[in-house]
Design an enzyme around this catalytic site. Structure first.
Site, PDB file in Angstrom:
ATOM      1  N   GLU A  18       0.979  -1.108   0.018  1.00  0.00           N
ATOM      2  CA  GLU A  18       0.044   0.087   0.111  1.00  0.00           C
ATOM      3  C   GLU A  18       0.975   1.348   0.059  1.00  0.00           C
ATOM      4  O   GLU A  18       0.450   2.343  -0.486  1.00  0.00           O
ATOM      5  CB  GLU A  18      -1.079   0.143   1.149  1.00  0.00           C
ATOM      6  CG  GLU A  18      -1.990  -0.902   0.926  1.00  0.00           C
ATOM      7  CD  GLU A  18      -1.786  -2.535   1.517  1.00  0.00           C
ATOM      8  OE1 GLU A  18      -0.545  -2.524   1.969  1.00  0.00           O
ATOM      9  OE2 GLU A  18      -2.630  -3.251   1.799  1.00  0.00           O
ATOM     10  N   PHE A  38     -11.777  -6.913  13.926  1.00  0.00           N
ATOM     11  CA  PHE A  38     -10.945  -7.557  13.005  1.00  0.00           C
ATOM     12  C   PHE A  38     -10.535  -6.427  12.032  1.00  0.00           C
ATOM     13  O   PHE A  38     -11.326  -5.813  11.346  1.00  0.00           O
ATOM     14  CB  PHE A  38     -11.330  -8.816  12.437  1.00  0.00           C
ATOM     15  CG  PHE A  38     -10.213  -9.497  11.487  1.00  0.00           C
ATOM     16  CD1 PHE A  38      -9.138  -9.825  11.737  1.00  0.00           C
ATOM     17  CD2 PHE A  38     -10.505  -9.519   9.987  1.00  0.00           C
ATOM     18  CE1 PHE A  38      -7.999 -10.379  10.809  1.00  0.00           C
ATOM     19  CE2 PHE A  38      -9.430  -9.978   8.931  1.00  0.00           C
ATOM     20  CZ  PHE A  38      -8.239 -10.315   9.484  1.00  0.00           C
ATOM     21  N   GLN A  39      -9.171  -6.297  11.857  1.00  0.00           N
ATOM     22  CA  GLN A  39      -8.834  -5.411  10.946  1.00  0.00           C
ATOM     23  C   GLN A  39      -9.145  -3.612  11.269  1.00  0.00           C
ATOM     24  O   GLN A  39      -9.517  -3.125  10.143  1.00  0.00           O
ATOM     25  CB  GLN A  39      -8.781  -5.680   9.449  1.00  0.00           C
ATOM     26  CG  GLN A  39      -7.904  -6.864   9.253  1.00  0.00           C
ATOM     27  CD  GLN A  39      -7.953  -7.167   7.586  1.00  0.00           C
ATOM     28  OE1 GLN A  39      -8.667  -6.897   7.006  1.00  0.00           O
ATOM     29  NE2 GLN A  39      -6.745  -7.600   7.375  1.00  0.00           N
ATOM     30  N   LYS A  43     -17.701  -0.639   5.473  1.00  0.00           N
ATOM     31  CA  LYS A  43     -18.275  -1.638   4.442  1.00  0.00           C
ATOM     32  C   LYS A  43     -19.523  -1.747   4.329  1.00  0.00           C
ATOM     33  O   LYS A  43     -19.915  -1.671   3.136  1.00  0.00           O
ATOM     34  CB  LYS A  43     -17.781  -3.092   5.186  1.00  0.00           C
ATOM     35  CG  LYS A  43     -17.844  -4.039   4.012  1.00  0.00           C
ATOM     36  CD  LYS A  43     -17.199  -5.551   4.382  1.00  0.00           C
ATOM     37  CE  LYS A  43     -17.518  -6.572   3.329  1.00  0.00           C
ATOM     38  NZ  LYS A  43     -16.904  -7.781   3.803  1.00  0.00           N
ATOM     39  N   MET A  76      24.006   8.500   2.998  1.00  0.00           N
ATOM     40  CA  MET A  76      23.798   9.534   3.630  1.00  0.00           C
ATOM     41  C   MET A  76      24.086   9.223   5.001  1.00  0.00           C
ATOM     42  O   MET A  76      24.721  10.252   5.711  1.00  0.00           O
ATOM     43  CB  MET A  76      22.409  10.153   3.563  1.00  0.00           C
ATOM     44  CG  MET A  76      21.991  11.394   3.856  1.00  0.00           C
ATOM     45  SD  MET A  76      23.465  12.931   3.263  1.00  0.00           S
ATOM     46  CE  MET A  76      22.207  13.241   1.824  1.00  0.00           C
TER      47      MET A  76
END
Ligand code: TPP
Ligand code: MG
Lengths: 592, 179
Positions: A72, A134-135, A184, A502
């Site tokens: 993502e 969940f999630q 959802k 760096m």
């Protein structure tokens, strides 16, 4: 088929024409609203909370193409690359929970660099919100400090209006990321939708018209300045002000120095350009600001990587600050005069004001700066950007020079974060705005490859090159699969120094060469890795191989990756150490 | 210096935390905060008292103003205004002398008794910060059991001419008395 299931199959309506169309579901409304906003591409990754949306996307695939990323973070960086290259709003779509958290780096990056994107996140169904379902994560809460605005859609009837407002907010005023979190169940519910749906709350229109009196006072100050410098940033690019800037600077022969974000906003090779300023800016640009009597700051925010120690930044200068975001003005340096306005409009107004004046006044203004220009030219001769050549090692700066030569200076360059980023900024002269795509404010490693892919989607026929380090490449190299899948033929140049370069440089210079955890010598064979993804890949180890390998990669039709093994301990110079002032600039390693 | 900021924001979930987040992200302490409805139920007014120099306050006002759901931001400290806060105080008040003492103070400070038991009294006091604090200080020796204080609220004066009502005068007196 069971008898019961058969009963569920709807019978044909007797009079189809009279049958009332059911209202669209949330997912459909979302797609329609996106289409109305002109969206034809989405970068995304599916999951449980966005299943309805993905179902609908499949049906709408002739109107919107979805690009399946591999992480993502990649989706959001691609949306950013797309937006930065094209000026249009980039769109990413991710699922709830881990999908949203993976997207945060990109959202924060877009916020810091004022990039217009809309990120759509799935959320658990409304009744489950707040139950540690969940999630479930509080996406609106987590993203609040790094978005221009965000929404949790609680009612499907608001969805269309929210989408339209989100795009409006993302692209107007100071652009930035907007997050729309869609539970959802909301994406499954039905409501009516019209493209004219809009939000009840009047969005305050940003002021973009410059104040007349301030414009004439600014014009006067500029005409009278003996040692003026135009310090210009990302706001020039965002407002499409490059042409106006050039016309204004030329009219009065004003020296211009862009920030890292402003590169391309003024042609690097223009004779009025002093090169980039700031930590790794040119000696001339930093000295000019130190000695200036008038700083004309346009679309900038006096970032610490530019100013170093604020108290000694432009100590003799009065400051005119032009910015669209009132909150940027006076944040770090109180200006003597400010114009809250769109950069292009402000510069156009200034130019009109100046050209309305007596010609002799303009000539006088230009001639009184002859000594200033002598001084600037002197600094340029004294300390140009340079590097030591080598016969047996590839110099990273040389790679950028060669890249510039072989692309005729026309490529869109996206970079990752590190030494290679600074060398690209220093040694690739840019001709036009939106040719340079980098992570400035957040400095997010992993940006380069996906940003290049997004830019390539915006301009399929352009030559897009990602200049990345061996460290950053390993953060998002999986997006090569995305590039291959959708035939987005980016060219990736890995500046392989075997180090987190760096960080190593800082350890060398400021921590007595204690190289703590910067060794990347254990790495995959990048050529084999790229080939495993299906890309064309080559390696260059010796200076004499470089041009041929670069050429082959650039000429290749599809995705190509080159592993350029560069001198391991090369440093980026000049450098103004963090928190120091321009006069403390260091030009080369000790003992060299 | 203390500043009282008055912010009109859409009355929607999450909007308050956007505002508060701007303060915490900059390490600013909010001294008091109060939220209430305005005439238009779509909009709420948030009154925040915070400390900072003029420049930082100006910066935070600009940051607030650019939030999409904020309609107006004012630093009311910069113009004539009236401020009020309220406190509920449970104080020891044994029947007899102690109780008499509490009731006397209640009278002097124009406070109110809102609950009572054999040992204690709950009083309600309102006014400017100085008055409320002076009252609390006077009650202290009697033994305060618990205090709940509201945030400060503010409103602009009708005119710049100071038309000071009698009650105001008394309160100003208390402000002096407190020092
Ligand atoms: C996500 C992330 N983690 C850590 C850093 C800190 N950091 C800045 S530059 C750098 C080294 C980058 O190494 P590499 O990608 O090999 O580029 P090089 O400097 O060697 O060109 C690191 C670790 C960062 N900018 N971003
Ligand atoms: Mg490296």
């Amino acid at each position: 088929m069971s008898a019961q299931a058969a009963l569920l199959i709807p019978t044909e309506p007797l009079f189809p024409a009279l049958e009332k169309q059911p209202m669209p579901r949330g997912a459909e409304i979302l797609i329609q609203a996106l289409v109305h906003e002109g969206v034809d591409s989405i970068f995304g990754y599916p999951g449980g909370a966005v299943l309805h949306i993905y179902d609908e996307l499949w049906r709408a695939r002739d109107r919107i193409t979805h690009y399946l990323v591999r992480h993502e973070q990649g989706a959001v960086h691609m949306a950013e690359g797309y937006a930065r290259a094209s000026g249009r709003v980039g769109v990413a779509l991710v699922t709830s929970g881990p999908g949203a958290t993976n997207a945060i780096t990109g959202i924060a990056n877009a916020y810091m660099d004022s990039t217009p994107i809309v990120v759509i996140t799935g959320q658990v169904p409304l009744p489950l919100i707040g139950t540690d379902a969940f999630q479930e994560v509080d996406t609106v809460g987590i993203t609040r400090p790094c978005v221009k605005h965000n929404y949790l859609v609680r009612d499907v009837r608001d969805l269309g209006a929210i989408v339209h407002e989100a795009f409006h907010l993302a692209r107007t005023g100071r652009p930035g990321p907007v997050v729309i979190d869609i539970p959802k169940d909301v994406s499954a519910e039905r409501a009516s939708y019209s493209r004219l749906d809009h939000i009840r709350f009047p969005v305050v229109a940003p002021i973009s018209r410059p104040d007349k009196r301030a414009v004439s006072r600014a014009a006067l100050a500029i005409l009278q300045a003996k040692r003026p410098v135009m310090y210009v940033g990302g706001g020039i690019v965002n407002s499409g002000a490059a042409e106006e800037l050039r016309a204004f600077a030329e009219a009065l022969q004003l020296p211009v120095t862009p920030t890292l974000m402003g590169l391309g906003g003024f042609p690097s090779a223009h004779n009025l350009s002093l090169g980039m300023l700031g930590m790794h800016g040119t000696y001339t640009a930093n000295m000019a600001v130190s000695e200036s009597d008038l700083l004309i700051a346009v679309g900038v925010r006096f970032d610490d990587r530019v100013t170093g120690k604020l108290a000694t930044f432009a100590p003799h200068a009065r400051v005119i600050h032009i910015d669209i975001d009132p909150a940027n003005v006076g944040k770090n340096r109180a200006p003597d005069l400010s114009l809250i306005a769109d950069a292009r409009e402000a510069l156009a107004a200034l130019r009109a004001e100046v050209s309305a004046r007596d010609h002799t006044e303009i000539v006088r203004s230009i001639t009184q700066r002859t000594r200033w220009w002598d001084q600037l030219r002197g600094w340029q001769r004294e300390q140009p950007l340079r590097f030591n050549g080598s016969r047996d090692q590839i110099k990273p700066q040389h790679v950028i020079r060669e890249l510039h030569r072989l692309t005729g200076g026309e490529a869109i360059i996206a970079t990752d974060v590190g030494q290679h980023q600074m060398w690209a900024a220093q040694f690739y002269p840019f001709k036009r705005e939106r040719q340079w795509i980098t992570s400035g404010g957040l400095g997010a490693m992993g940006f380069g490859v996906p940003a290049a892919i997004g830019a390539q989607l915006a301009f399929r026929d352009a030559l897009v090159v990602a200049v990345v380090g061996d460290g950053g490449f390993q953060m998002t190299n999986q997006e090569l699969a995305t590039a291959i899948q959708y035939d987005l033929p980016v060219k990736v140049v890995i500046m392989n120094n075997g180090y987190l370069g760096m960080v190593r440089q800082w350890q060398e210079m400021f921590y007595e060469r204690t190289y703590s955890e910067v060794d990347l010598s254990v790495a995959p064979d990048f050529v084999k890795l790229a080939e495993a993804y299906g890309a064309f890949a080559r390696r260059a180890r010796h200076p004499e191989e470089l041009s041929e390998v670069l050429e082959a990669a650039l000429a290749h039709d599809g995705v190509s990756v080159i592993d350029v093994v560069v001198e391991k301990e090369e440093n980026v110079f000049p450098i103004v150490p963090a928190g120091a002032n321009a006069r403390d600039m260091i030009f080369q390693s000790e003992g060299v | 210096m203390n500043h009282t900021l008055s912010i009109v924001v859409a009355d929607q979930p999450g909007e308050l935390s956007r505002i508060v987040g701007l303060f915490s992200a900059r390490g600013f302490n909010i001294e008091t905060i109060s939220v209430g409805a305005t005439l238009d139920p779509q909009w709420a007014r948030v009154t925040i008292v915070t400390r900072g120099d003029d420049r930082t306050i100006d910066q935070i006002c600009k940051q607030c103003a650019r939030l999409a759901r904020v309609r107006e931001v004012q630093d009311v400290t910069t113009r004539p205004h009236i401020e009020r806060e309220m406190a509920l105080i449970t104080v020891n008040a044994q029947e007899g002398l102690q109780r008499q003492e509490v009731l006397n103070l209640v009278g002097v400070f124009r406070a109110k008794v809102v609950d009572i038991s054999h040992e204690q009294i709950v009083v309600e006091a309102s006014g400017n910060k100085e008055k409320v604090e002076a009252f609390i200080e006077m009650l202290q020796p009697l033994g305060i059991h618990e205090i709940t204080r509201t945030g400060r609220i503010a409103i602009g004066r009708l005119s710049n001419v100071e038309v000071v009502p009698t009650a105001e005068l008394e309160e100003d007196l208390f402000a002096v008395a407190a020092h």
